[in-house]
Design a protein around this motif. Structure first.
Motif, PDB file in Angstrom:
ATOM      1  N   LEU A  96       0.829  -1.203   0.000  1.00  0.00           N
ATOM      2  CA  LEU A  96       0.000   0.000   0.000  1.00  0.00           C
ATOM      3  C   LEU A  96       0.863   1.253   0.000  1.00  0.00           C
ATOM      4  N   LEU A  97       1.965   1.219   0.755  1.00  0.00           N
ATOM      5  CA  LEU A  97       2.869   2.360   0.798  1.00  0.00           C
ATOM      6  C   LEU A  97       3.452   2.627  -0.592  1.00  0.00           C
ATOM      7  N   GLN A  98       3.827   1.572  -1.304  1.00  0.00           N
ATOM      8  CA  GLN A  98       4.396   1.730  -2.644  1.00  0.00           C
ATOM      9  C   GLN A  98       3.359   2.248  -3.626  1.00  0.00           C
ATOM     10  N   LYS A  99       2.143   1.731  -3.555  1.00  0.00           N
ATOM     11  CA  LYS A  99       1.087   2.211  -4.452  1.00  0.00           C
ATOM     12  C   LYS A  99       0.756   3.672  -4.172  1.00  0.00           C
ATOM     13  N   SER A 100       0.792   4.054  -2.912  1.00  0.00           N
ATOM     14  CA  SER A 100       0.553   5.445  -2.548  1.00  0.00           C
ATOM     15  C   SER A 100       1.637   6.342  -3.125  1.00  0.00           C
ATOM     16  N   ASP A 101       2.890   5.913  -3.014  1.00  0.00           N
ATOM     17  CA  ASP A 101       3.999   6.692  -3.571  1.00  0.00           C
ATOM     18  C   ASP A 101       3.878   6.811  -5.088  1.00  0.00           C
ATOM     19  N   ASP A 102       3.524   5.719  -5.742  1.00  0.00           N
ATOM     20  CA  ASP A 102       3.394   5.736  -7.204  1.00  0.00           C
ATOM     21  C   ASP A 102       2.285   6.682  -7.646  1.00  0.00           C
ATOM     22  N   TYR A 103       1.159   6.655  -6.924  1.00  0.00           N
ATOM     23  CA  TYR A 103       0.046   7.539  -7.275  1.00  0.00           C
ATOM     24  C   TYR A 103       0.423   8.996  -7.010  1.00  0.00           C
ATOM     25  N   GLY A 104       1.135   9.241  -5.923  1.00  0.00           N
ATOM     26  CA  GLY A 104       1.583  10.594  -5.624  1.00  0.00           C
ATOM     27  C   GLY A 104       2.492  11.144  -6.707  1.00  0.00           C
ATOM     28  N   LEU A 105       3.403  10.310  -7.210  1.00  0.00           N
ATOM     29  CA  LEU A 105       4.283  10.738  -8.299  1.00  0.00           C
ATOM     30  C   LEU A 105       3.495  11.008  -9.575  1.00  0.00           C
ATOM     31  N   LEU A 106       2.505  10.154  -9.840  1.00  0.00           N
ATOM     32  CA  LEU A 106       1.682  10.308 -11.038  1.00  0.00           C
ATOM     33  C   LEU A 106       0.924  11.628 -11.015  1.00  0.00           C
TER      34      LEU A 106
END
Length: 207
Positions: A96-106
């Motif tokens: 979840l932490l990684q998906k959150s980071d990826d969405y934040g970058l997007l």
């Protein structure tokens, strides 16, 4: 929410046990009341459901539900089951932490709920490390094999509470435009159609 609703109907089902996620009438009523309360206290927003945003909101809901179950197994299981539950919790937390980071970058926005999960880890870091967990510089967790494992009770309790909030309110973590604020001074007053905001998520196995 129509697209999200159709996505749920199409078979987007979290990997959780019916034992912990199918509610009786009273539990479902309490969940519904919690959702209505959230609607009254949060601004009304317009969400552009792009494929990325839709997928992310559903990922937040699915992973938070699965993590909540893993936390419960950690807190209530015997020593072997507790460690197994903790390992599953760590894997879901990191995902979840990684998906959150990826969405934040997007979206070029601060990572959410990543920032909240990192704050939770920072608050309980001493307890986690004493219980046999390691925390890297980016806030990701791991269980140490060279240290005796213990259940970090306070951390797991706070994490379960956070998971329950995320599973009820995944749209809190996506990009959206606020166009109407809640009646903060009058808690009993909500929006005329507030109860319909989460209609697509009002299923026993999802809420």
């Amino acid at each position: 929410m129509i697209e999200a609703y159709n996505y749920f109907i199409g078979g987007y089902i979290p990997k959780v046990s019916p034992k912990t996620n199918v509610h009786n009438r009273q539990e479902l009523r309490n969940k519904y009341k919690s959702i209505v309360s959230l609607n009254k206290s949060n601004p009304l927003a317009m969400v552009r459901l792009s494929p990325e945003t839709q997928t992310y909101a559903l990922d937040v809901k699915e992973l938070s539900m699965e993590m909540s179950e893993a936390v419960e197994n950690t807190l209530e299981g015997d020593s072997e089951e507790a460690k197994k539950g903790a390992q599953t919790t760590v894997e879901l937390f990191n995902e979840l932490l990684q998906k959150s980071d990826d969405y934040g970058l997007l979206k070029h926005k601060p990572s959410r709920p990543g920032c909240e999960l990192r704050a939770l880890v920072a608050e309980h870091r001493g307890e986690l490390e004493a219980a046999g967990f390691s925390v890297d510089d980016d806030g990701f967790l791991a269980i140490r094999e060279d240290q005796e494992f213990e259940v970090p009770q306070a951390f797991m309790g706070d994490l379960k509470e956070k998971c329950e909030y995320m599973s009820m309110n995944p749209m809190e973590y996506v990009e959206k435009k606020v166009f109407s604020y809640a009646h903060l001074s009058r808690g009993s007053v909500g929006y005329a159609y507030a109860a319909s905001i989460y209609t697509g998520m009002l299923f026993s196995s999802y809420c």
